[in-house]
Design an enzyme around this catalytic site. Structure first.
Site, PDB file in Angstrom:
ATOM      1  N   ARG A  61       0.840  -1.209   0.000  1.00  0.00           N
ATOM      2  CA  ARG A  61       0.000   0.000   0.000  1.00  0.00           C
ATOM      3  C   ARG A  61       0.874   1.258   0.000  1.00  0.00           C
ATOM      4  NH1 ARG A  61      -2.054  -3.855  -0.980  1.00  0.00           N
ATOM      5  NH2 ARG A  61      -3.960  -4.795  -0.168  1.00  0.00           N
ATOM      6  N   SER A 133     -10.996  -0.474   3.030  1.00  0.00           N
ATOM      7  CA  SER A 133     -10.122  -0.878   4.134  1.00  0.00           C
ATOM      8  C   SER A 133      -9.417   0.353   4.703  1.00  0.00           C
ATOM      9  CB  SER A 133      -9.094  -1.910   3.664  1.00  0.00           C
ATOM     10  OG  SER A 133      -9.737  -3.094   3.254  1.00  0.00           O
ATOM     11  N   GLU A 230      -4.493   2.758   6.126  1.00  0.00           N
ATOM     12  CA  GLU A 230      -4.311   2.604   4.685  1.00  0.00           C
ATOM     13  C   GLU A 230      -4.813   3.860   3.978  1.00  0.00           C
ATOM     14  OE1 GLU A 230      -5.947  -0.403   1.203  1.00  0.00           O
ATOM     15  OE2 GLU A 230      -5.472  -1.194   3.181  1.00  0.00           O
TER      16      GLU A 230
END
Length: 234
Positions: A61, A133, A230
């Protein structure tokens, strides 16, 4: 068209330009696995640039677009390389089970399985405000992972890209910390997927961030593990 490579990323909402920024991923595959190069407009010089994948500094990420190039370029195109050679990635139990239930590892079956799993676990953004998320799966030193696995035998554990490291499941940690389904005012933790924070109606950004900090504290207090966001928080 029978092209393999991004079927595990089915139903991830967003734009193509955002894919390399976040190095989006799901079910064992990431954007970096197929990206060849990224085209961009440089805000400072007004010129067009091309960056090969090797220089995008892709990580879990992560990318150069979230750090050194943040705010300095606008991604205009992404070149990806797919293949006609079947390359099924069924490393997650839910995926393998759903694919087998549909008759085996074809492109269509994998895509349909991924979509079905996502729809059962994740809220529809059109119906319930969320940013997908919210937290990353934490990567810890192998001894830390082994100690936690001894204390929590049912704890999911995944290999990490870095040697001597292991990846934990943030959703599992949040759940065991007692925060799955937790609600506070106009925000909450989704009852089916603990990685997702939801806006129950009219919540402000500060309320969402306050809940995120509370979730992080709960996991830290229970497991001694830090989970990072994230989502980009400016």
């Amino acid at each position: 068209r029978g092209l393999w490579g991004i079927e595990n990323l089915s139903l991830i909402p967003g734009k193509a330009g955002a894919a390399p920024v976040q190095n989006i991923g799901a079910y064992g595959r990431e954007a970096k696995d197929v990206i060849e190069r990224v085209e961009m407009y440089c805000v400072e010089s007004g010129s067009m640039l091309t960056l090969d994948a090797a220089h995008c500094e892709f990580g879990y990420r992560e990318s150069v677009f979230k750090h050194a190039l943040k705010g300095r370029v606008v991604i205009t195109a992404v070149e990806i390389a797919l293949t006609r050679t079947p390359q099924p990635h069924l490393g997650y139990g839910d995926v393998e089970r759903e694919v087998e239930a549909r008759g085996g590892a074809t492109l269509r079956n994998i895509r349909e399985a991924i979509i079905a799993i996502r729809r059962t676990k994740l809220p529809d953004t059109a119906e319930l405000g969320n940013a997908g998320s919210f937290f990353k799966n934490p990567v810890v030193d192998q001894p830390v992972a082994e100690r936690l696995k001894t204390e929590w035998p049912d704890m999911p554990l995944y290999p990490a890209q870095e040697p001597g490291k292991a990846k934990l499941a943030a959703g599992w940690l949040i759940d065991k910390a007692g925060m799955k389904g937790y609600r506070e005012g106009r925000v909450g933790v989704h009852e089916r997927q603990a990685l997702v924070l939801v806006n129950l109606g009219g919540a402000t950004g500060s309320e969402v961030i306050a809940l995120a900090r509370k979730v992080q504290t709960a996991v830290r207090d229970r497991f001694g593990v830090e989970i990072d966001t994230e989502v980009n928080i400016l």
